[in-house]
Design an enzyme around this catalytic site. Structure first.
Site, mmCIF file in Angstrom:
data_model
loop_
_atom_site.group_PDB
_atom_site.id
_atom_site.type_symbol
_atom_site.label_atom_id
_atom_site.label_comp_id
_atom_site.label_asym_id
_atom_site.label_seq_id
_atom_site.Cartn_x
_atom_site.Cartn_y
_atom_site.Cartn_z
ATOM 1 N N LYS A 190 0.675 -1.229 -0.015
ATOM 2 C CA LYS A 190 -0.025 0.117 0.036
ATOM 3 C C LYS A 190 0.907 1.132 0.034
ATOM 4 C CE LYS A 190 -4.351 1.237 -0.339
ATOM 5 N NZ LYS A 190 -4.998 0.723 -1.494
ATOM 6 N N SER A 388 -8.396 -0.524 -5.502
ATOM 7 C CA SER A 388 -8.407 -0.101 -4.057
ATOM 8 C C SER A 388 -10.085 0.086 -3.764
ATOM 9 C CB SER A 388 -7.571 1.265 -3.487
ATOM 10 O OG SER A 388 -7.669 1.172 -2.050
#
Length: 589
Positions: A190, A388
């Site tokens: 991430k 996402s």
């Protein structure tokens, strides 16, 4: 004196009446313009569809009254409108070919792939395509290489150098102003927060970025190789040699272009194909013209809902007012509920092109998709990005399509709160004092960074959000949560790599998604309707967003690659603290 007041009053009444009459005439003229623009157009014989491959390409064109007044029917190019025009042109006997005029094209690779596939389908009908540019960008050339003939200006160039990613890092810049980002995240891949906390790419981000840009370039080279009969090895050699600065005559030797011509000479080539004399003009039809060509509606309705841009809880503003394209959680949920209760709509295709945003809004949209799916089939068509939060809102659909070059996955979330205490207390000299009833009563104060306890509590909240995200994916994709967690960690995948991992069901564009939705709804015949429906002219007159959107689009076109970082800095303070998104700005060169 009485006469004076009588004449003044009469003049005022006259002015009021005159203003009312002018307003009525203006509105009637406006209604006439709108009605005229919506009227069904007829295409003259021996016509050519002209497509401008330059500027900013959106999923749908921004169609508003303000741009119409300035002679710009679409203030940005729309993928949906262009695909529709190509499809109609294929079936229209009066249109003999397509003329592609390329320029500085700002589109993602998945959009380029859809355009290219549509053009290949057009050629399958036996009609021709001619492409021309003063200079080709790599993306524009990738699309235009499918043409029967590719022409270039004798002084032009082909910007062919491969793909590079060049993330920027602003930690030291923020430090100069006494600002530090407090970040809590889940997932080693991430990387969205690294822009604010690191000085260079992490090993994990470097690995995934190298994988997806190599995949993007591989797809581009393979497609160009097939169309131009040039080996992939040669195309890579050309990129390594930076043929951008080669002599234009070399491009002909490399078989990248067929001939070097000036614009007027290309017109002569088109006239030859149409069998026209030199003194005859070519009948050109634009994408806007094709939008007015009516299609017979048959069978059941399939709604195609376009959701693109950042996912936000409330509309955020651009540099010149409200940003044009966003996925606003409450609005999307309301729209999907309307489609759910509309008995005329038999299935829904959601076109997603988003790198994510608010985790809360993503969860709300996921919930509404679940409700919609209980009533009628839902198919997701992924554009350039559905990652996402974009993947979050997609994962519950009955079926998911992605292009090979779609960026998807990135299952993970993070929290980011700026610490501006040094800016306020040390650089600006602001002093704080406090009185409180409980230990954490001043959580979120700008006067100090978060305490260890506050960070621990917030991390637990983010961990729950990540677990919920993985649970939603596991439920939608029929996997164990353990399997999802192994694929998650914020890892970004290309669509072609997500397919064997079962994060998507099939590779293809929006036409395949519509056909699948029809099959799931058991429709033998169908027609599509695009949603959200455009605002009525009366609504547009009553709001300033039309002007704001137009100006934002023009600023985006003028500022080019600098628009996104400016927007990022402007919007940071208004963004949700908990985010499900890929890097804020993917800076591909």
């Amino acid at each position: 004196m009485k006469d004076f007041f009588k004449y003044v009053f009469a003049s005022l009444v006259g002015l009021v009446v005159f203003s009312i009459l002018v307003s009525i005439i203006s509105v009637l003229s406006l209604v006439g313009m709108v009605a005229s623009s919506n009227a069904s157009a007829s295409i003259g014989s021996n016509s050519v569809l002209s497509i401008n491959l330059s500027g900013n390409y959106e999923e749908r064109a921004a169609d508003n009254l303000f741009s119409s007044f300035l002679g710009d029917y679409y203030s940005s190019n729309g993928l949906a409108e262009t695909l529709s025009a190509i499809r109609k042109a294929k079936d229209n006997k009066n249109i003999k070919g397509i003329y592609l005029e390329a320029g500085l094209l700002a589109a993602d690779f998945a959009q380029g792939e859809e355009l290219r596939d549509a053009l290949k389908d057009f050629r399958s009908s036996g009609k021709w395509i001619v492409a021309y540019a003063d200079s080709y960008t790599a993306k524009a050339y990738y699309i235009c290489s499918v043409a029967d003939k590719v022409y270039l200006n004798p002084s032009g160039m082909i910007d062919w150098h491969g793909i590079g990613a060049q993330p920027i890092y602003v930690k030291d810049l923020l430090a100069k102003f006494g600002v530090r980002m407090q970040v809590l995240k889940v997932g080693k891949y991430k990387s969205a927060t690294e822009m604010f906390t690191e000085e260079k790419m992490s090993d994990a981000d470097r690995q995934q970025t190298q994988a997806y840009i190599s995949g993007l370039w591989s797809n581009v080279c393979k497609a160009v190789s097939e169309s131009r009969k040039v080996s992939v090895a040669s195309l890579n050699t050309y990129a390594d040699s930076l043929i951008t600065f080669s002599a234009p005559t070399d491009y002909v030797k490399m078989k990248l272009v067929d001939k070097l011509l000036y614009a007027d000479e290309v017109k002569a080539e088109v006239k030859k194909r149409l069998g026209l004399d030199e003194d005859k003009s070519v009948s050109q039809v634009s994408v806007s013209d094709m939008a007015s060509v009516s299609e017979k509606k048959k069978g059941g309705e399939i709604a195609v809902y376009y959701a693109f841009g950042d996912i936000v809880d409330t509309p955020a503003e651009g540099l010149a007012g409200q940003e044009s394209h966003q996925i606003v959680g409450p609005d999307v949920c309301s729209d999907l509920e309307d489609l759910m209760t509309d008995d005329d709509v038999k299935a829904v295709v959601i076109r997603v092109n988003s790198g994510g945003g608010s985790a809360y809004a993503s969860e709300q949209i996921w919930h509404q998709v679940e409700r919609l799916k209980a009533k009628k089939p839902v198919v997701v068509s992924m554009g350039g990005m559905a990652a996402s939060g974009g993947y979050y809102m997609s994962c519950g659909a009955n079926y998911i399509f992605a292009e090979p070059t779609t960026l998807t996955g990135s299952i993970g979330i993070f929290g980011m709160i700026p610490d501006v205490s040094q800016l306020l207390t040390q650089k600006l000299g602001v002093k704080f004092d406090e009185v409180k009833t409980n230990r954490n009563a001043t959580f979120g104060t700008p006067s100090r960074p978060m305490s260890d306890e506050e960070q621990r509590l917030m991390r637990a909240y983010i961990d729950r959000g990540y677990d919920l995200f993985c649970k939603r994916v596991a439920q939608g994709r029929h996997m164990s949560q353990q399997r999802v967690n192994s694929l998650a960690q914020g890892h970004v995948y290309l669509g072609q790599d997500a397919l064997p991992l079962k994060l998507v069901d099939e590779l293809g564009g929006i036409n395949k998604a519509v056909a699948k939705a029809a099959a799931l709804a058991k429709l033998k015949e169908w027609h599509t309707t695009a949603y959200p429906a455009p605002a009525s002219w009366l609504d547009e007159l009553a709001t300033t967003s039309t002007v704001d959107n137009y100006l934002s689009d023009k600023l985006r076109a003028s500022m080019g690659e600098y628009y996104e970082p400016f927007m990022l800095l402007k919007s940071l303070s208004s963004q949700s603290a908990i985010q499900a998104r890929i890097p804020y700005w993917i800076n591909l060169k």
